[in-house]
Design an enzyme around this catalytic site. Structure first.
Site, mmCIF file in Angstrom:
data_model
loop_
_atom_site.group_PDB
_atom_site.id
_atom_site.type_symbol
_atom_site.label_atom_id
_atom_site.label_comp_id
_atom_site.label_asym_id
_atom_site.label_seq_id
_atom_site.Cartn_x
_atom_site.Cartn_y
_atom_site.Cartn_z
ATOM 1 N N GLY A 23 2.380 -8.000 6.757
ATOM 2 C CA GLY A 23 2.048 -6.630 7.137
ATOM 3 C C GLY A 23 2.314 -5.665 5.999
ATOM 4 N N SER A 24 2.775 -4.514 6.368
ATOM 5 C CA SER A 24 2.889 -3.422 5.388
ATOM 6 C C SER A 24 3.907 -3.691 4.294
ATOM 7 C CB SER A 24 3.265 -2.127 6.097
ATOM 8 O OG SER A 24 2.304 -1.855 7.080
ATOM 9 N N THR A 25 4.852 -4.642 4.544
ATOM 10 C CA THR A 25 5.815 -4.902 3.467
ATOM 11 C C THR A 25 5.093 -5.421 2.232
ATOM 12 O OG1 THR A 25 6.220 -7.110 4.368
ATOM 13 C CG2 THR A 25 7.769 -5.375 4.981
ATOM 14 N N PHE A 26 3.900 -5.977 2.441
ATOM 15 C CA PHE A 26 3.153 -6.506 1.297
ATOM 16 C C PHE A 26 2.631 -5.383 0.407
ATOM 17 C CE2 PHE A 26 -0.407 -8.486 -0.943
ATOM 18 C CZ PHE A 26 0.194 -9.648 -1.391
ATOM 19 N N LYS A 27 2.609 -4.158 0.952
ATOM 20 C CA LYS A 27 2.108 -3.018 0.157
ATOM 21 C C LYS A 27 2.954 -2.812 -1.098
ATOM 22 C CE LYS A 27 0.015 -0.833 4.138
ATOM 23 N NZ LYS A 27 0.318 -0.034 5.334
#
Lengths: 481, 492
Positions: B221-225
């Site tokens: 999810g957004s942690t990959f940003k």
């Protein structure tokens, strides 16, 4: 043979050997070793398992020494010219067997499944009974030729002994092989006794019939073919062996009796053709029976692929006839390696059932290693060869035949059992002479040694007086070659 | 009759000779393969004949050995707080073999390793019993306790990994639900086998024996940003945290007519990188991914450790960032959806590399191996795995992540007096995103002296009771916070 093992001046030659040494002191010296080595082994087991010298060491040592001493004194008195090696070798094996049985008695696993525990005491008792029979043979059997009179009684006795396990209510099925009878709380393996009685019968019978069997034959393709009616006896023995195989489902007993007969037949007739016939007939019999007898088939499969058999024995639903014992025995040998783990430090109890009887050789393999097993095999080999040497030295055909039958049978039994346990041939239900736990085996084999000692005494005994005609003497000399 | 007698003598000699040859074959040629055959119970008897060495955390053993009451295996493994440490230790069971550290360092623990040969020989001469050596881990008792208790309090499935960014030391490695390896360490069919069977996935859908920290991949999810932001900076697409990006709103993914949606009404149009990370703008990072393209995104992800397994030495499964994706797939992947999947260890490595000024250290959990008399047999040296981003860019990213914790979605991870940077994530999964999302939080702490003692990744899955609540900030951040606090406390 004789000249290679002995100085040419005595022994094998017969009447000329006046004043030949009796070798009783040699026997005594060897006996000391045969008692001391097992005593050390016994102490070793205690030290390895409990860290202290076992409490029973003195009683055990004294017991073994007493039995050996009695046997020696009786030999000294009643068979002074007997072969000096037979008694010490048998004592050594018996002593080591006792140690191994006592060692397995210490295994909690075997105690739980009632295979071991107090068996060494029983075995010591059986040994005493064996020595008693040995003594009785030497005292009562002044001349082995007396046995010749009982040729046909022996035959009847042997047949009864062999058929006893098939009597309903008497026979006991132990893991598929029906070679036991149970009387009260005792189980007896009559085959062990039949072995001796049969040798007596074969010797007596063949001595009478040898000429007919040897001479009345036709030559065919370089071989002497026996006449049809002379084939009778070998066919009868063969048929009985097959019956044993079929009804007692024991390949070993069957092989032993037939093999013993073929050996004695060959010696009696000096005809190689009998061996060819014997081999052919055993092959036909074994293959024929194996084609329909599931117990034998399982044994053969286990021999060909012990690992698969091990897996089957652990697979739920197909256990029962399958056993992991052979694979366990092979692992025991392999884990022993060259020098072994040392007394008391192996895990041959993993063989579980019959660990101290049929499979006791694996315990030696694991704890004494290649070195120990080779030594034990050589001891067995020596016993057999001393027996055959006795046959060579014997002056009468009956003595020769009986001695070679007993020693040949002994060698065959060792081969069949050790070969089975080591995976060389399919496993059978017999036990290692002297090493294995079991009264029948120990008692019968002591009687066997007693008879061999009696024959060897007769063979080596100097003639009471020089013979009148020196030429007649010379004709009897066995030429050293 | 003597001629046949001699032949019979030779025949008997041949019988004995055959036995001798067979015996040599068995006890010399075949001896080793028979002795070491795994079905040969002697192998196991020997193995359990002496107490096993211990696995050590902060100087205290987390394992032990007791003498078994039954059977022929003398010693049995015990575990202290086994469920908490199971993802580290694995198990050593008489009946079911061993895994993880118990398996990898079995030679040391059981004392059979060649490196202990000298010691063993000495012991044999002096008559001492053979003893296993110890495995000293890098783990931190307090951090592990915080992680495990945090997961346990949540009650759902999840995992926590904490690393020391400067070395790669694994400080915490927790998975929940877990299992107690003591419960099946023995060999009895009525106790150990039953416990074992109960723990199998087929009997327990929660799959307690799965090591979620290393062996389960989740869409990050957004942690990959954070990875996408690093790629943007490294590839020069943007050079500062505070210049406006070229990000229309709504942004329609290339080759499609679908706009990439943001969560709620957040200020994402032409947002700065800092704001985009702070508000977790899908549109901004999706477009960055599409602009950079599959190859560049993949290269950056690989530098962070994606697509290769990590041997810590317990092997962690490779995390996934796919190859050969079109622009819209790359865009989705760049916000941690589509095929992208990461182990908790992988996401901790991402946070750790950022915190360590761009240097990614190889994660490891065995500090050293000791012989039974505590001599060091081998010592693990920290090792740099790669440099996913330059020191300057790393500091930019650190600063952006601090903003997330101070003013963005990660405020639950704030610690007084300590600088914390982080990123939340709420990953959707299931058919049409129907399943409960995964709540992620990755973070690092910075001490006033500029050093970074800890980086953490937390994932919580499927807490069906609180479906609306699932968000990285709400569920995962507090656990990350307590783990970071525990590490900082223990350093003092």
């Amino acid at each position: 043979m004789s000249s290679t093992t002995n100085p040419p001046t005595h022994h094998t030659s017969t009447i000329g050997a006046i004043g030949a040494p009796s070798r009783r002191n040699t026997e005594l010296a060897l006996l000391v070793f045969a008692v001391v080595i097992p005593v050390f082994a016994y102490a070793n087991v205690g030290l390895a398992i409990d860290g202290k010298v076992p409490a029973g060491l003195l009683a055990y040592g004294l017991g073994l020494a007493l039995l050996a001493g009695v046997a020696h004194l009786v030999v000294r008195k009643f068979a002074p010219y007997a072969d000096p090696l037979l008694l010490p070798l048998a004592t050594l094996l018996n002593g080591l067997g006792l140690v191994a049985i006592w060692r397995l008695d210490q295994s909690k696993l075997l105690q739980q499944i009632h295979v071991a525990g107090g068996k060494a005491t029983n075995q010591l008792l059986y040994t005493a009974m064996g020595i008693a029979l040995f003594v009785a043979v030497l005292i009562l059997l002044k001349d082995h030729r007396t046995l010749q009179r009982y040729t046909y009684i022996s035959m009847a006795t042997a047949l009864v002994l062999l058929l006893l396990p098939l009597v309903p209510g008497l026979g006991a099925d132990v893991y598929g092989a029906k070679i036991w009878i149970s009387v009260g709380s005792f189980t007896i393996q009559p085959g062990e006794f039949a072995k001796i009685v049969l040798a007596v019968f074969f010797a007596g019978y063949l001595m009478v019939k040898r000429d007919a069997l040897a001479l009345a034959s036709r030559r065919f393709m370089g071989m002497y073919l026996p006449r049809g009616r002379d084939l009778g006896p070998i066919l009868v023995v063969w048929a009985i062996s097959i019956l044993i195989l079929v009804f007692e489902t024991d390949l070993g007993t069957s092989l032993l009796f037939f093999g013993m007969f073929v050996i004695m037949l060959y010696v009696a007739t000096e005809r190689t053709s009998w061996i060819v016939f014997g081999l052919l007939m055993s092959a036909v019999g074994a293959v024929g029976v194996a084609s329909f007898e599931p117990h034998i088939q399982v044994r053969v499969q286990a021999w060909l692929d012990p690992m698969h058999e091990y897996v089957l024995s652990r697979t739920p639903g197909v256990t029962g006839v399958h056993s992991d014992q052979l694979q366990q025995a092979l692992w025991a040998f392999g884990s022993g390696g060259t020098l072994g783990t040392g007394w008391g430090q192996g895990h041959s109890e993993l063989i579980r059932f019959a660990a101290n009887s049929d499979f006791i050789f694996a315990t030696f393999g694991e704890e004494l290693g290649l070195a120990g097993v080779m030594a034990i095999l050589l001891v067995y080999g020596l016993i057999a060869e001393r027996g055959i040497r006795t046959a060579l030295a014997a002056r009468d055909p009956f003595g020769k035949l009986l001695a070679v039958g007993l020693s040949g049978g002994f060698a065959l039994q060792v081969f069949v059992v050790a070969g089975g346990v080591m995976g060389l041939i399919p496993l059978t239900g017999m036990t290692m002479p002297f090493l294995a736990y079991g009264g029948s085996s120990v008692i019968a084999n002591w009687a066997l040694i007693g008879i061999l000692i009696r024959i060897s005494d007769t063979a080596r005994r100097p003639a009471p007086a020089p013979a009148a005609n020196p030429d007649a003497e010379m004709t009897q000399v066995v030429r050293p070659s | 009759m003597n001629k046949p007698l001699r032949r019979i003598a030779i025949f008997c000699g041949i019988l004995v000779m055959a036995l001798l040859i067979r015996d040599n074959w068995l006890q010399y040629v075949q001896a080793d393969s028979l002795r070491t055959n795994t079905n040969n119970r002697r192998v196991a008897i020997e193995r359990y004949a002496t107490p096993r060495g211990d696995i050590i955390v902060d100087g205290n053993p987390i394992t032990g050995s007791v003498e078994a009451k039954h059977g022929d295996f003398k010693y049995k493994r015990t575990y202290k707080n086994g469920a908490m440490w199971a993802p580290v230790t694995g198990y050593s069971s008489q009946a079911f073999g061993s895994t993880q550290l118990e398996s990898i360092d079995d030679g040391i623990l059981s004392g059979t390793d060649d490196r202990l040969f000298f010691r063993n020989t000495l012991d044999m001469i002096t008559g001492k019993q053979k003893q296993g050596g110890n495995v000293v881990t890098t783990l931190n008792q307090a951090a592990q306790t915080a992680a495990f208790n945090g997961l346990k309090a949540q009650g759902g499935k999840g995992a926590v990994v904490a690393l020391e960014p400067s070395t790669g030391k694994i400080l915490a490695l927790a998975s929940y639900p877990s299992y107690d390896p003591s419960s099946f360490a023995g060999n009895s069919t009525d106790v150990d086998s039953k416990n074992w069977t109960k723990l199998q996935k087929s009997n327990d859908p929660a799959d307690p024996m799965l090591n979620r920290a290393l062996r389960e991949t989740y869409p990050p999810g957004s942690t990959f940003k954070v990875v996408t932001a690093a790629a943007a900076l490294e590839n020069g697409l943007y050079t500062s945290a505070d210049t406006a990006t070229n990000s229309p709103l709504p942004w329609v993914m290339p080759g499609t007519t679908t706009p990439l949606k943001n969560e709620g009404n957040i200020p994402c149009k032409d947002a700065t990188l800092r704001a985009a990370l702070q508000y977790s703008c899908n549109s901004v990072f999706g477009k960055i991914g599409a602009d950079l393209g599959n190859a560049k995104m993949l290269a950056e992800a690989k530098k962070f450790g994606f697509d290769s397994p990590q041997d810590t030495p317990v092997r962690a499964y490779p995390s996934v960032f796919s190859d050969k994706m079109n622009a819209s797939q790359t865009a989705l992947s760049s916000i941690g959806q589509f095929n992208t999947a990461a182990t908790p260890l992988q996401m901790a490595m991402v946070a750790s590399a950022v915190a360590n000024d761009g240097k990614l250290m190889k994660p490891y959990m065995v500090d050293k191996l000791q012989s039974s008399n505590l001599d060091t047999v081998s010592q693990t040296q920290p090792e740099q795995l790669s440099q996913p981003l330059s020191s300057k860019n790393a500091q930019i990213l650190q600063d952006m992540m601090k903003t997330v914790v101070e003013q963005g979605t990660g405020t639950n991870a704030k610690i007084n007096g300590i600088t914390v940077g982080g990123k939340t994530g709420t990953a959707q999964h299931g058919v049409a995103n129907s399943a409960n999302p995964y709540a992620w939080f990755i973070s690092f702490a910075k001490l006033p002296d500029g050093s970074s003692p800890v980086a953490v990744a937390v994932v919580i899955e499927d807490n069906s009771a609180n479906r609306d609540d699932i968000s990285g900030g709400g569920l995962a951040a507090p656990i990350a916070k307590s783990v970071m606090q525990a590490v900082i406390q223990s350093k003092k």
